[in-house]
Design an enzyme around this catalytic site. Structure first.
Site, PDB file in Angstrom:
ATOM      1  N   TYR A 105     -15.731 -17.325 -47.184  1.00  0.00           N
ATOM      2  CA  TYR A 105     -15.826 -18.060 -48.454  1.00  0.00           C
ATOM      3  C   TYR A 105     -14.463 -18.154 -49.119  1.00  0.00           C
ATOM      4  O   TYR A 105     -13.646 -17.229 -49.024  1.00  0.00           O
ATOM      5  CB  TYR A 105     -16.770 -17.348 -49.426  1.00  0.00           C
ATOM      6  CG  TYR A 105     -18.235 -17.530 -49.101  1.00  0.00           C
ATOM      7  CD1 TYR A 105     -18.919 -18.673 -49.494  1.00  0.00           C
ATOM      8  CD2 TYR A 105     -18.927 -16.556 -48.391  1.00  0.00           C
ATOM      9  CE1 TYR A 105     -20.260 -18.843 -49.205  1.00  0.00           C
ATOM     10  CE2 TYR A 105     -20.268 -16.716 -48.086  1.00  0.00           C
ATOM     11  CZ  TYR A 105     -20.925 -17.866 -48.497  1.00  0.00           C
ATOM     12  OH  TYR A 105     -22.247 -18.017 -48.183  1.00  0.00           O
ATOM     13  N   TYR A 144     -21.159 -14.690 -40.914  1.00  0.00           N
ATOM     14  CA  TYR A 144     -20.218 -13.682 -41.431  1.00  0.00           C
ATOM     15  C   TYR A 144     -20.898 -12.318 -41.548  1.00  0.00           C
ATOM     16  O   TYR A 144     -22.106 -12.228 -41.739  1.00  0.00           O
ATOM     17  CB  TYR A 144     -19.629 -14.120 -42.775  1.00  0.00           C
ATOM     18  CG  TYR A 144     -20.620 -14.403 -43.883  1.00  0.00           C
ATOM     19  CD1 TYR A 144     -21.134 -13.385 -44.669  1.00  0.00           C
ATOM     20  CD2 TYR A 144     -21.002 -15.703 -44.172  1.00  0.00           C
ATOM     21  CE1 TYR A 144     -22.023 -13.637 -45.700  1.00  0.00           C
ATOM     22  CE2 TYR A 144     -21.891 -15.984 -45.196  1.00  0.00           C
ATOM     23  CZ  TYR A 144     -22.395 -14.951 -45.951  1.00  0.00           C
ATOM     24  OH  TYR A 144     -23.287 -15.215 -46.969  1.00  0.00           O
ATOM     25  N   ARG A 154     -24.915 -12.519 -41.365  1.00  0.00           N
ATOM     26  CA  ARG A 154     -25.823 -13.530 -41.924  1.00  0.00           C
ATOM     27  C   ARG A 154     -25.958 -14.712 -40.963  1.00  0.00           C
ATOM     28  O   ARG A 154     -24.957 -15.203 -40.443  1.00  0.00           O
ATOM     29  CB  ARG A 154     -25.273 -14.102 -43.241  1.00  0.00           C
ATOM     30  CG  ARG A 154     -25.154 -13.175 -44.428  1.00  0.00           C
ATOM     31  CD  ARG A 154     -26.462 -12.669 -45.029  1.00  0.00           C
ATOM     32  NE  ARG A 154     -27.643 -13.485 -44.865  1.00  0.00           N
ATOM     33  CZ  ARG A 154     -27.989 -14.543 -45.599  1.00  0.00           C
ATOM     34  NH1 ARG A 154     -27.235 -14.929 -46.595  1.00  0.00           N
ATOM     35  NH2 ARG A 154     -29.095 -15.208 -45.390  1.00  0.00           N
TER      36      ARG A 154
HETATM   37 FE   LIG Z   1     -23.785 -16.955 -48.173  1.00  0.00          FE
END
Ligand SMILES: [Fe+2]
Length: 232
Positions: A105, A144, A154
């Site tokens: 992210y 990730y 995930r």
């Molecule tokens: Fe997420």
């Protein structure tokens, strides 16, 4: 004469429990006391008024926010936003945020050793049209690690926020990709206990949407489950 407002009931049985112990952070943040039900006033039963020009067409293309092309595979994600009775929800805000193709992210708290992409923020938004239709162009997100348990990764996902016609209809959820081998191991995905509801979080590969030699496509319709009820 007083103003008669509709109320909105939360859908029952489909949303995950606020405390889902396998998803460790919910243990600390879930309420330990019974919820206080707040009365619904005009603010709660109306949607956000965004004003003209706040959402630009370019906000829906996450591959065109930088000076160059982001890395990864381009995808189109499209679908319709419907209410609990199957009617389209027009002119409503759909927001997305996601990791880049390497699974990282664009956020100060995300520091795992995967590369950032200077051409990709992972944030986008769009308004549905008169038939409740939305469409994004983006990059397929990577998986990730997240430290919840041993070897926790995930499944690939895109976060969605949908407002509907009232603030009380707002839904924050995640869209997944078909066939992900991480589904059985993910306590967030599995915190949705109803198997049919879990399946509805998975997009469908849309071969007709695929742009030849440009991108693949995925279809994901969202039904906002809360239904207006008469004021008590
Ligand atoms: Fe997420």
């Amino acid at each position: 004469m007083s103003l008669i407002l509709p109320g909105y009931e939360r859908p029952r049985g489909l949303h995950p429990p606020l405390a889902s112990p396998a998803y460790k952070s919910t243990v600390l943040r879930a309420p330990s006391q019974p919820l206080v039900v707040l009365p619904q006033h005009l603010t709660e039963v109306t949607g956000p008024l965004l004003g003209e020009g706040r959402v630009k067409d370019s906000d829906a293309d996450l591959t065109a926010q930088g000076a160059g092309e982001p890395l990864g595979q381009r995808i189109i994600v499209h679908g319709r936003v419907l209410d609990g009775d199957g009617r389209p929800v027009p002119d409503t805000l759909v927001e997305v945020w996601q990791a880049n193709a390497a699974g990282r992210y664009h956020h100060s708290r995300d520091t795992w050793p995967a590369p950032l992409d200077p051409n990709f923020t992972g944030a986008g938004r769009v308004l549905t049209d008169s038939s409740g239709y939305y469409r994004f162009t983006t990059i397929r997100p990577g998986i990730y690690p997240w430290g919840n348990h041993h070897n926790a990764w995930r499944p690939a996902h895109i976060h969605f926020s949908l407002f509907g016609t009232a603030f009380t209809e707002r839904l924050v959820t995640q869209m997944y990709f078909p066939g992900d081998p991480l589904f059985p191991y993910d306590p967030i995905f599995n915190s949705v206990l109803d198997p049919d509801a879990r399946a509805r979080m998975i997009a469908t590969y849309d071969h007709d949407l695929t742009a030849p030699e440009i991108s693949t496509g995925y279809r994901w319709d969202v039904v906002l489950g809360s239904t207006p009820v008469e004021a008590a």
